[in-house]
Design a protein around this motif. Structure first.
Motif, PDB file in Angstrom:
ATOM      1  N   GLU A  19      11.053  -1.027 -16.197  1.00 35.86           N
ATOM      2  CA  GLU A  19      11.522  -0.718 -15.238  1.00 35.86           C
ATOM      3  C   GLU A  19      10.859  -0.358 -13.981  1.00 35.86           C
ATOM      4  O   GLU A  19      11.183  -0.336 -12.387  1.00 35.86           O
ATOM      5  N   GLY A  20       9.487   0.430 -14.284  1.00 37.48           N
ATOM      6  CA  GLY A  20       8.826   1.064 -12.932  1.00 37.48           C
ATOM      7  C   GLY A  20       8.342  -0.734 -11.883  1.00 37.48           C
ATOM      8  O   GLY A  20       7.237  -0.597 -11.340  1.00 37.48           O
ATOM      9  N   HIS A  21       8.023  -2.254 -12.491  1.00 37.07           N
ATOM     10  CA  HIS A  21       8.059  -3.206 -12.366  1.00 37.07           C
ATOM     11  C   HIS A  21       8.919  -3.761 -11.241  1.00 37.07           C
ATOM     12  O   HIS A  21       8.319  -4.326  -9.763  1.00 37.07           O
ATOM     13  N   GLY A  22      10.167  -3.918 -11.228  1.00 37.52           N
ATOM     14  CA  GLY A  22      11.474  -3.842 -10.210  1.00 37.52           C
ATOM     15  C   GLY A  22      10.761  -5.783 -10.291  1.00 37.52           C
ATOM     16  O   GLY A  22      10.057  -6.630 -11.031  1.00 37.52           O
ATOM     17  N   GLY A  23      11.098  -6.431  -9.603  1.00 39.71           N
ATOM     18  CA  GLY A  23      11.747  -8.489  -9.083  1.00 39.71           C
ATOM     19  C   GLY A  23      10.577  -8.974  -7.873  1.00 39.71           C
ATOM     20  O   GLY A  23      10.857  -9.704  -7.774  1.00 39.71           O
ATOM     21  N   ALA A  30       6.821 -16.934  -6.671  1.00 43.48           N
ATOM     22  CA  ALA A  30       6.967 -18.104  -6.066  1.00 43.48           C
ATOM     23  C   ALA A  30       5.863 -18.899  -5.064  1.00 43.48           C
ATOM     24  O   ALA A  30       5.964 -19.878  -5.251  1.00 43.48           O
ATOM     25  N   ASP A  31       5.735 -18.200  -3.963  1.00 43.80           N
ATOM     26  CA  ASP A  31       5.042 -18.552  -2.785  1.00 43.80           C
ATOM     27  C   ASP A  31       3.775 -19.120  -3.426  1.00 43.80           C
ATOM     28  O   ASP A  31       3.812 -19.916  -3.058  1.00 43.80           O
ATOM     29  N   PHE A  32       2.993 -18.774  -4.004  1.00 45.44           N
ATOM     30  CA  PHE A  32       1.389 -19.035  -4.819  1.00 45.44           C
ATOM     31  C   PHE A  32       1.746 -20.288  -4.954  1.00 45.44           C
ATOM     32  O   PHE A  32       0.922 -20.838  -5.405  1.00 45.44           O
ATOM     33  N   MET A  33       2.749 -20.418  -6.067  1.00 45.38           N
ATOM     34  CA  MET A  33       3.449 -21.612  -6.915  1.00 45.38           C
ATOM     35  C   MET A  33       3.453 -22.880  -5.845  1.00 45.38           C
ATOM     36  O   MET A  33       2.819 -23.819  -5.872  1.00 45.38           O
TER      37      MET A  33
END
Length: 322
Positions: A19-23, A30-33
């Motif tokens: 729960e502490g991480h989020g999306g 995705a930007d990095f890829m």
């Protein structure tokens, strides 16, 4: 009666360590890829292409847009050609493409003096008149950001206008006669000049020394330069130039290089527009069997009259009369 207090049971929800991480990390990943894929694509193009192909890619990216109609906005659309990457583009349809700039300052007469800022219709003969015309063409090239692609030279025979490639812009697709949008806009912008003036015009196409290679035809640089000159003529007519202004359309191949030290240089790939004075147009017209010059006819008749008459010619003439 005994009083019973309600029993309240509190149940704590189970906590999950996710729960502490989020999306948000997914978006960043995705930007990095995407950035890595773009990097690998650039590295791959640098590996498989030579210097000329790299220049063609840079020229295409500078002169094309994804918002263009047709396939010119997608370099990976292989439908119009055999190559998996089409660096040319389809800009030959003049009905669906308008000039990006509208040139009006030299036709409205909205400056300080009519001789310097308004193009007066008529025949341009003197060096002073041709110099005014040269300034008009240079200013139009400046307004469409084509200063580096236009050269103007005043000669005793008329005005020479050179439209040439550079390392940023190609006039035509490599090995083809498809006019790029940048130079199409340039030709459409200067076309009204030839509507105002009544001088005759020569349009010549020139290529570099790289020989035309095609697996499916025997086309050479002669046919290629002629076809490109004719495309320039059609574009000028679409921009408003009267068709009768053109006296000649010629293909010069690589016989008149501007840069002889570098025969494959971009400036050798060009279209030349030569605005002829009346004497120059008459000489060219007489050279190709047009109406003969009156002075030339008079000189020829005078020379024939002054020739000596031989006795045998008189005898043959008398025999014919009898």
């Amino acid at each position: 009666m005994e009083h019973h207090e309600p029993v309240i049971i509190k149940r704590a929800g189970r906590r999950h360590h996710e729960e502490g991480h989020g999306g948000a990390w997914k978006v960043a990943f995705a930007d990095f890829m995407i950035a890595m894929m773009a990097l690998f694509l650039v590295l791959w193009i640098l590996q498989v292409s030579n210097q000329e192909e790299r220049e063609a890619i840079v020229s295409y990216l500078n002169s094309s847009s994804i918002f263009d109609q047709g396939s010119s906005g997608n370099p990976f659309d292989s439908s119009p050609g055999l190559s998996p990457i089409d660096l040319g583009g389809d800009a030959s349809d003049l009905s669906s493409h308008d000039a990006a700039q509208t040139i009006t300052s030299f036709f409205d007469g909205n400056g300080d003096g009519k001789e310097s800022d308004a193009l007066i219709p008529g025949q341009f003969e003197t060096q002073e008149q041709l110099s005014v015309l040269a300034k008009v063409v240079e200013e139009m090239a400046k307004q469409v950001s084509a200063q580096g692609n236009v050269m103007v030279d005043v000669t005793p025979q008329g005005l020479r206008i050179i439209l040439q490639d550079d390392y940023k812009q190609n006039m035509f697709s490599r090995g083809g006669d498809d006019l790029t949008p940048f130079f199409e806009d340039l030709l459409l912008a200067i076309a009204p000049v030839f509507e105002r003036i009544s001088n005759q015009l020569i349009i010549s196409g020139h290529t570099d020394s790289t020989q035309f290679k095609s697996r499916f035809s025997n086309t050479s640089n002669w046919e290629l330069s002629t076809s490109r000159a004719n495309v320039a003529r059609q574009t000028l007519i679409a921009g408003g130039m009267p068709e009768q202004r053109v006296l000649q359309v010629a293909g010069m191949s690589d016989r008149a290089l501007l840069n002889t030290d570098a025969p494959r240089a971009s400036e050798n790939r060009r279209i030349e527009l030569f605005v002829l004075t009346t004497p120059a147009a008459q000489v060219l017209d007489a050279l190709f069997g047009g109406e003969r010059n009156n002075e030339l006819d008079k000189a020829q008749q005078q020379a024939k009259f002054n020739q000596p008459v031989l006795r045998r010619d008189q005898a043959s003439a008398a025999g014919t009369d009898s």
